[in-house]
Design an enzyme around this catalytic site. Sequence first.
Site, PDB file in Angstrom:
ATOM      1  CB  THR A 561      -0.871   0.066   1.272  1.00 25.49           C
ATOM      2  OG1 THR A 561      -0.019   0.383   2.394  1.00 25.49           O
ATOM      3  CG2 THR A 561      -1.565  -1.257   1.554  1.00 25.49           C
ATOM      4  CE  LYS A 585       7.290   7.473  -2.957  1.00 21.43           C
ATOM      5  NZ  LYS A 585       6.866   6.485  -3.949  1.00 21.43           N
ATOM      6  CB  VAL A 615      14.593   4.928  -4.495  1.00 19.72           C
ATOM      7  CG1 VAL A 615      15.269   5.936  -5.424  1.00 19.72           C
ATOM      8  CG2 VAL A 615      14.425   5.518  -3.111  1.00 19.72           C
ATOM      9  CB  ALA A 617      10.160   0.770  -9.946  1.00 20.18           C
ATOM     10  CG  LEU A 619      15.715   1.148 -12.016  1.00 26.90           C
ATOM     11  CD1 LEU A 619      16.027   2.594 -12.390  1.00 26.90           C
ATOM     12  CD2 LEU A 619      16.196   0.210 -13.114  1.00 26.90           C
ATOM     13  CG  ASP A 684       6.975  10.364  -5.809  1.00 26.09           C
ATOM     14  OD1 ASP A 684       6.730   9.535  -4.925  1.00 26.09           O
ATOM     15  OD2 ASP A 684       7.487  10.079  -6.916  1.00 26.09           O
ATOM     16  CE  LYS A 688       9.926   7.612  -6.210  1.00 25.28           C
ATOM     17  NZ  LYS A 688       9.492   7.820  -7.591  1.00 25.28           N
ATOM     18  N   GLY A 803       5.946   1.601 -12.834  1.00 28.50           N
ATOM     19  CA  GLY A 803       5.142   0.576 -13.499  1.00 28.50           C
ATOM     20  C   GLY A 803       4.921  -0.588 -12.555  1.00 28.50           C
TER      21      GLY A 803
END
Length: 826
Positions: A561, A585, A615, A617, A619, A684, A688, A803
């Site tokens: 969530t 986050k 941070v 996704a 990666l 956002d 991050k 994504g």
Amino acid sequence: MNSSSTYIVHKFGGTSLKTADRFRSVASILADRLYGPQCIVVSAMGGVTDELLKIIDLAVHSDESYKDVLSAVRQRHFEAAQDLLDDKSASAFMADFDNDYAHVSNMADAALVTGKISENARAVASGYGELWSAQLMRYLLFSTFDNREVMWLDARKAIVVGASESGVAVDWERSQVNTDELIPSDFAGTVVVTGYIAQDLDGRPTTLGRNGSDFSASIMACLLKASQVHIWTDVDGVMTADPRSVSEVQVIEQLSYNEAMELAYFGAKVLHPQTMSPAVSHNIPIYIRNTFAPENPGTRIGAVSSADQPVKGITSIDGMAVVNVEGAGMIGVPGTAQRLFGALAEASVSVVMISQGSSEHSICFAVKDQFAECARDVVENTFKDDIANGNIQRVTVTPSLSILAVVGDSMHGKPGVAAKVFSSLGNAGVNVRVIAQGSSERNISAVIDQSDAMRAVRAVHSSFYLSPQTLSIGVIGCGTVGRPLLAQLSSQIGRLSSQFNLDLRVRGLARSSRMLLADARVDLDHWAERFESDGEPLDIDRFVDHVNAEHMPHVVIVDCTADAAVAARYGDWLEAGIHVVTPNKKACSASFTDYKRLQERRIKGDTRFLYETTVGAGLPIIQTIRDLRETGDRITRVQGILSGTLAYLFNQFDGSKPFSEIVLEARASGFTEPDPRDDLSGMDVARKLTIIAREMGLELEVSDLEVENLVPASLQSTSASEFLERLPEFDEHVLQRFNDAKEQGKVLRYVAELGSGGRGTVALRALPGDHAFAHISLTDNIVQFETERYCDNPLIVQGPGAGPDVTAAGVFADLLRLSAYLGAAI
Ligand code: ADP
Ligand code: ASP
Ligand code: MG
């Protein structure tokens, strides 16, 4: 084995004979096995023995509702006969039934009047169920089989038993004579025999005790010199524990008679404990099979066991009491134990377990609760003088206990088994009161509180049968990220298990107001349907308690969530030993004090908190920072494009279309939050960057960052619709910045930057056309690390940074990273 001249005995328990349909299945199982004479031992229809006993007990207690129970029993048999038999057989069956019915009814009426009934009469009444089911079966088989002789035998005419200390003792000689008289020696058909009932030494009807039909089957096997006994029930065989208390049970392929006996004696209801002895004496193998899945091989019980597992099964029996006899005067006095157990035997008190300290200072034994006071009297009488002169100081009785038994022939001489048993009990917080290990080393028993029994069985079971890399997983949030995560897990779980012995078990799913709990695992291919059928209102504490089951070696909550309230619970979970994996986050970008406290609680709980996907996704950004730091490098500057949405907007914007139009298009394609200001505000990205900073060891707050809000000041607090409507008013301004940059051969990018000193900015920048950030595509994120080692040429991590699928894959990768930390060889 299937010699055509020898009998095979098939026993069907009440669970296999509950309904007319079940009778039909039994008939078809038998029809497939007509390769020699058959002996079919049947129990009463499921539940009928209990009902008969209830009828008598209600009557004894002056409760006339016994009549209703009685007529319900009649109705059940009547309906089964109507369903299964032709009219002629059904009326013949009911005529006999009504005779018996009158007997039971008379017995109950008498009990109602006198308020009592003898144990013997009660047993007689309870045995009618077998007479009825055997006759039903006889008629049914008669009409099912072509050209095969079918007879039935009332076991009260054949099997003769006397009483013994351990229950009943078969009078083999008399039983053999009777059987030989009743069943012709050249009989080659099917004989249906009543289970459970027999005659006593005086020729009166009696029973073999509850669940006694298994025993009947092995007695009949001896009397008929059968080659095999098949006990058909409702489970796939003898399981490693009672499937009603442990969901991870496995079928035991092979057991020795001794192992099966120990398991049955200590509570495995699937077998009556006395079943083995007749089979052992004639070396007849017993197969435990599933009527509902006759194709499965079941469990084979025979003279030898398989040595693959030191522990074959774990059982427990409730209703035990422990008697402890203590006294310095027993030390070194020969014969004390003999006197004690001799006296108990004389008083017909059966001792289930004995434990004596090597100092001989105390003897401790377990008996059934109902014999506890009698046992105390026996001890006090036997040792009257020793108690008077102080040689024995104390006799204590503790009721309401359970015995846990861990059984396996090949525990013998295998070090570490007991250690594993007791350490798993210790870890589950189970207090062990008494320990006993038979000298055969086939059974380790422990007396524990009855209230701990299920927890104890589960804990010991998982220590022997679960992969140590079993993760109990609770997923909160089944939406954008949760849904693809479940799909990815579903497709990989089998491979991870077979390849790495890694057992990922999603045991709980939670979404906004509902949850779905599963004891073993949620069916991940149909979780949405299961939510509909088995979901319940969300209770987050119960959810966590369920996932955090004691018998699970490791527990992890995956929070998919973006909810601050869920994130606020991480500290409790991490401290309680629950690992946390999340793309949320909120916790990592909360105030530094809260963040630090969370890390402290994590250290206290010795748990892992993994949040790579907060941070970039999927990666590897957090991991890269960790690797750099842990190998002693020093990061001097981090720069990055950390928002897939903003990356997309500025990749698309080439001045040909108004910026506002690109925002609307991106919104329509789902590339922005529903209110694009959540992206354009830069918050956002700031969150991050804060997470990155903290990962670098900086004590930074989100508010320490300089953030350029791309939402014009006048639109920051309007409604979302007004914002979208009025956004074109500012197109000119953005276009201006774009053209200014273009003039200098630069492009616009929304960049986050952090120096080693902790100064951080998040802003729209004009970057030279040859800058690495100028050449990203679509929603790519890119992060450039300048470090002491990577000083001439920075380390760059780049790729799709948003994504559902890539984020879910990143969460999955965190789960695997956690598994590796926990010892999985992946
Ligand atoms: P039946 O009516 O066929 O005799 P029972 O109810 O007497 O069946 O015995 C079968 C049941 O025994 C199973 O449904 C299972 O719940 C229970 N059971 C307890 N312990 C075990 C075990 N270790 N293995 C298999 N079944 C067990
Ligand atoms: N019908 C008896 C009982 O319920 C015997 C058996 O099923 O084994 O105990
Ligand atoms: Mg049974």
